[in-house]
Design a protein around this motif. Structure first.
Motif, mmCIF file in Angstrom:
data_model
loop_
_atom_site.group_PDB
_atom_site.id
_atom_site.type_symbol
_atom_site.label_atom_id
_atom_site.label_comp_id
_atom_site.label_asym_id
_atom_site.label_seq_id
_atom_site.Cartn_x
_atom_site.Cartn_y
_atom_site.Cartn_z
ATOM 1 N N ALA A 120 0.876 -1.393 0.123
ATOM 2 C CA ALA A 120 0.205 0.008 0.180
ATOM 3 C C ALA A 120 0.881 1.394 0.000
ATOM 4 N N GLU A 121 0.421 2.300 -0.701
ATOM 5 C CA GLU A 121 1.160 3.570 -0.838
ATOM 6 C C GLU A 121 0.236 4.783 -0.412
ATOM 7 N N ASN A 122 0.799 5.721 0.208
ATOM 8 C CA ASN A 122 0.154 6.956 0.602
ATOM 9 C C ASN A 122 0.279 7.955 -0.936
ATOM 10 N N VAL A 123 -0.732 7.490 -1.779
ATOM 11 C CA VAL A 123 -0.655 8.333 -2.917
ATOM 12 C C VAL A 123 -1.642 9.648 -2.605
ATOM 13 N N THR A 124 -1.021 10.655 -3.315
ATOM 14 C CA THR A 124 -1.419 12.106 -3.510
ATOM 15 C C THR A 124 -1.569 12.656 -4.757
ATOM 16 N N LEU A 125 -2.383 13.514 -5.026
ATOM 17 C CA LEU A 125 -2.419 14.304 -6.136
ATOM 18 C C LEU A 125 -1.649 15.290 -6.389
ATOM 19 N N ASP A 126 -1.057 15.697 -7.437
ATOM 20 C CA ASP A 126 -0.316 16.642 -7.804
ATOM 21 C C ASP A 126 -1.008 17.918 -8.298
ATOM 22 N N PRO A 127 -1.359 18.868 -7.805
ATOM 23 C CA PRO A 127 -2.147 20.091 -8.426
ATOM 24 C C PRO A 127 -1.537 20.876 -9.780
ATOM 25 N N ASP A 128 -0.228 20.411 -9.676
ATOM 26 C CA ASP A 128 0.374 21.398 -10.825
ATOM 27 C C ASP A 128 0.293 20.695 -12.203
ATOM 28 N N THR A 129 -0.189 19.338 -12.076
ATOM 29 C CA THR A 129 -0.300 18.764 -13.278
ATOM 30 C C THR A 129 -1.914 18.768 -13.838
ATOM 31 N N ALA A 130 -2.780 19.435 -12.974
ATOM 32 C CA ALA A 130 -4.379 19.282 -13.144
ATOM 33 C C ALA A 130 -4.677 20.104 -14.114
#
Length: 427
Positions: A237-247
């Protein structure tokens, strides 16, 4: 004399019929025999001096025979007859050696492509003729002759033997020699040839068995993915988060960087090369170039979502086709409300109950991306690919819903378990 304005005709006398006719400066083939249609050409470069010719191509054995050529106008008539001989020198003969009884060796000479019927002779080292034990001459479909003759030679002989095939019209012959000493040598070592054949057969059989075993192991790996795959994957399991700079400017990324929804207002975001300007999506912050990684996404009540991974090097400007061929390995809920793997071609997935939470497992070294239904812990689909570039999680939150509010994709919180220090084999 000048024959430009004459009628020039070629005839076959046996069987009788028109081969070609030239009249009033034109070719007239209306009454031409069918077997010559498309094969005759009138050559008239020197017709002013009364010299003409007829070319027949391609030539056939049946073209041999007596021809007549006629020149004619209102005040002049003349003709000439001549014999055409068609002949072909065939392929060089070939000798096949086989063991007869304990005392003899059988030599068989064959050759094809001769016309007319050729003559075949066996000769010893002094050039004297040898009597064959059998001889056949057959006509093939193209009209050419195929000859075959066999000779028996005593094993005590060590002299050379020749097979000669002759074209009697051209007085041309083609010949092949065989040394009896070499023939006996080959016979003595026939068992070596058979041994080599057996060894090659065994090697091929072993290779086939190995491939079957590998295929069985691959099936066992797929069964593991389907049966116990999610429990195994959750160990990574990974603590995946979103990258707003790519949105893209439409998706709205939550403050905790674990949720995204499709907004109805185009946000004014700082321009950067990492941002998608056409594809309405966002990437995860994590970049994977090795190892095993697992995360879960809540898609409950979300319309037309797409989840998975993509190459970090994906061009983010302009129109992009989401497909495994372009560097995306994803699962989606389509506009027609069915689940699809966006491979090429697309794969329709038959899932009875709506998906609520999806598990995504990347095994970089094994070259696989697997999707799971977390609700019932079942396997949905697996991509097989040899990865050579860095990868990132991919999220498309879908369009606005009918109430003008986009439903939200949420990355689940998972406790990262201790990761085993072993690698899975890639079948």
């Amino acid at each position: 004399m000048d024959a430009q304005n004459m009628v020039v005709r070629w005839y076959r006398n046996d069987p009788f019929g028109l081969v070609h006719r030239y009249s009033t400066s034109q070719n007239d083939t209306e009454e031409q025999r069918p077997e010559y249609q498309g094969r005759t050409e009138f050559l008239k470069e020197n017709i002013i001096r009364g010299h003409v010719a007829l070319r027949i191509h391609p030539i056939q054995p049946s073209d041999g025979g007596e021809y007549a050529c006629f020149f004619e106008n209102s005040t002049y008539y003349n003709e000439a007859t001549f014999q055409v001989l068609v002949t072909v020198s065939g392929m060089a003969p070939h000798i096949h050696i086989e063991s007869g009884n304990r005392r003899d060796i059988k030599l068989t000479c064959t050759s094809a492509g001769w016309y007319p019927e050729p003559e075949l002779q066996w000769r010893d080292h002094q050039g004297l003729n040898l009597a064959p034990v059998s001889e056949t001459k057959t006509v093939e479909e193209n009209g050419m002759f195929h000859v075959k003759s066999s000779l028996t030679v005593d094993k005590s002989s060590t002299a050379n033997v020749s097979c000669v095939v002759r074209n009697l019209i051209l007085n041309v012959e083609k010949e092949v020699h065989v040394s009896m000493a070499d023939a006996l040598f080959l016979e003595d070592y026939t068992w070596i040839v058979w041994l080599a054949v057996i060894l090659i057969f065994l090697a091929i059989s072993a290779a086939i068995c190995l491939l079957i075993l590998r295929a069985r192991k691959a099936k066992e790996w797929i069964k593991l993915l389907e049966k116990d795959g999610m429990e195994f994957a959750r160990k990574y399991a990974e603590n995946v988060t979103l990258d707003p700079d790519t949105a893209h400017p439409y998706p709205q990324v939550g403050e905790d960087k674990r949720s995204v929804k499709r907004g109805d207002i185009l946000q004014e975001l700082p321009k950067n090369k990492q941002q998608f300007d056409d594809l309405v999506c966002v990437l995860g912050q994590q970049i994977f170039s090795k190892g095993k990684h697992y995360w879960e996404v809540n898609v409950k009540n979300t319309m037309q979502w797409t989840l998975g991974i993509c190459k970090n090097s994906i061009c983010r400007q302009g129109e992009i086709m989401v497909s495994s061929e372009t560097g995306f390995w994803t699962l989606c809920l389509s506009r027609s409300n069915n689940y699809q793997a966006l491979a090429n071609p697309r794969v329709i997935l038959h899932i009875e109950e709506p998906l609520e939470i999806i598990g995504i497992f990347l095994d970089y070294e094994a070259g696989s991306v697997s999707f799971y239904n977390v609700t019932n812990k079942s396997h949905i689909y697996t991509y097989k690919q040899c990865f050579t570039e860095a990868l990132r999680p991919y999220f498309y939150p879908g369009p606005l819903s009918s109430d003008q509010h986009g439903h939200t994709l949420t990355i689940e919180h998972l406790s990262c378990l201790e990761k085993p220090g072993r690698k899975c084999l890639c079948y």
